[in-house]
Write a protein that holds these residues in place. Sequence first.
Motif: not given
Length: 252
Positions: A198-208, A228-234
């Motif tokens: 659910x968390x773009x700052x941890x889960x999605x960032x790590x995956x990307x 938040x437009x500056x966070x990693x996109x899934x």
Amino acid sequence: MEPRVILLDLDGTLRERGEVVPGAAQAIVELRRAGHTVRVFTNTDSRSEAALVQRVRRARIPVALGEVFTPVVAAKRLLTPDSRVLVLADPEVRDDLAGHAPPAGDPTHVIVGDCRQTLDYPGLDAAFRAVRNGAELLALQRGRYFRAADGDHLDTGAVVAAIEYASGRSARVLGKPSPDFFRLAAAAPAGRVWVVGDDRTTDILMANEAGATSVQVRTGKYADQRAAGDLPRPVHVIDSVADLPALLAAQP
């Protein structure tokens, strides 16, 4: 599709504010029936592996020992028999890491985890002095806040930041989104791994950053981060983890 390793975030994905997300347990069953390997990952740093597995199973989420990966598990795998560790954490995690308590000599590592029950100035000061004297600062995770049934609470990252600021040393993070956490949790080539959270700052960032396939659910912290437009996109977005089996089945 070819079987994948599926890493499912716990809080905010399988569980939300203390309640299991509807359809989460059935989704795990369906993923396993389809031949996928399912593991649960979490930045929970307040429980031993065994205690956390029991807690998750009591919520009727079907997992076993070896299928739940936490920063505490990562720390135990990374430390060596020669490591001498000062642990700034609550009793359950201290006991889990007791095999590395320094019998003599200065600590080689300072591990900071959830210390809500025991945090005091002498302990914080001892951690600061050890890091200034050369011990490596290991953060089990560095979340700013976490969500519980009674609201949001200060997380481990705030304590880590205090020691970093005072000592002038940066922490090595063992929890997500660190590469160490992904490598140890996945134990498979990144191209075969799907990370669901659910968390773009941890889960999605790590995956990307690892080159895995990222899937964000619209539960947990999704609403906080939606604008938040500056966070990693899934790569994919689904309403909840209950929709994951259908998403995987639709892939070529």
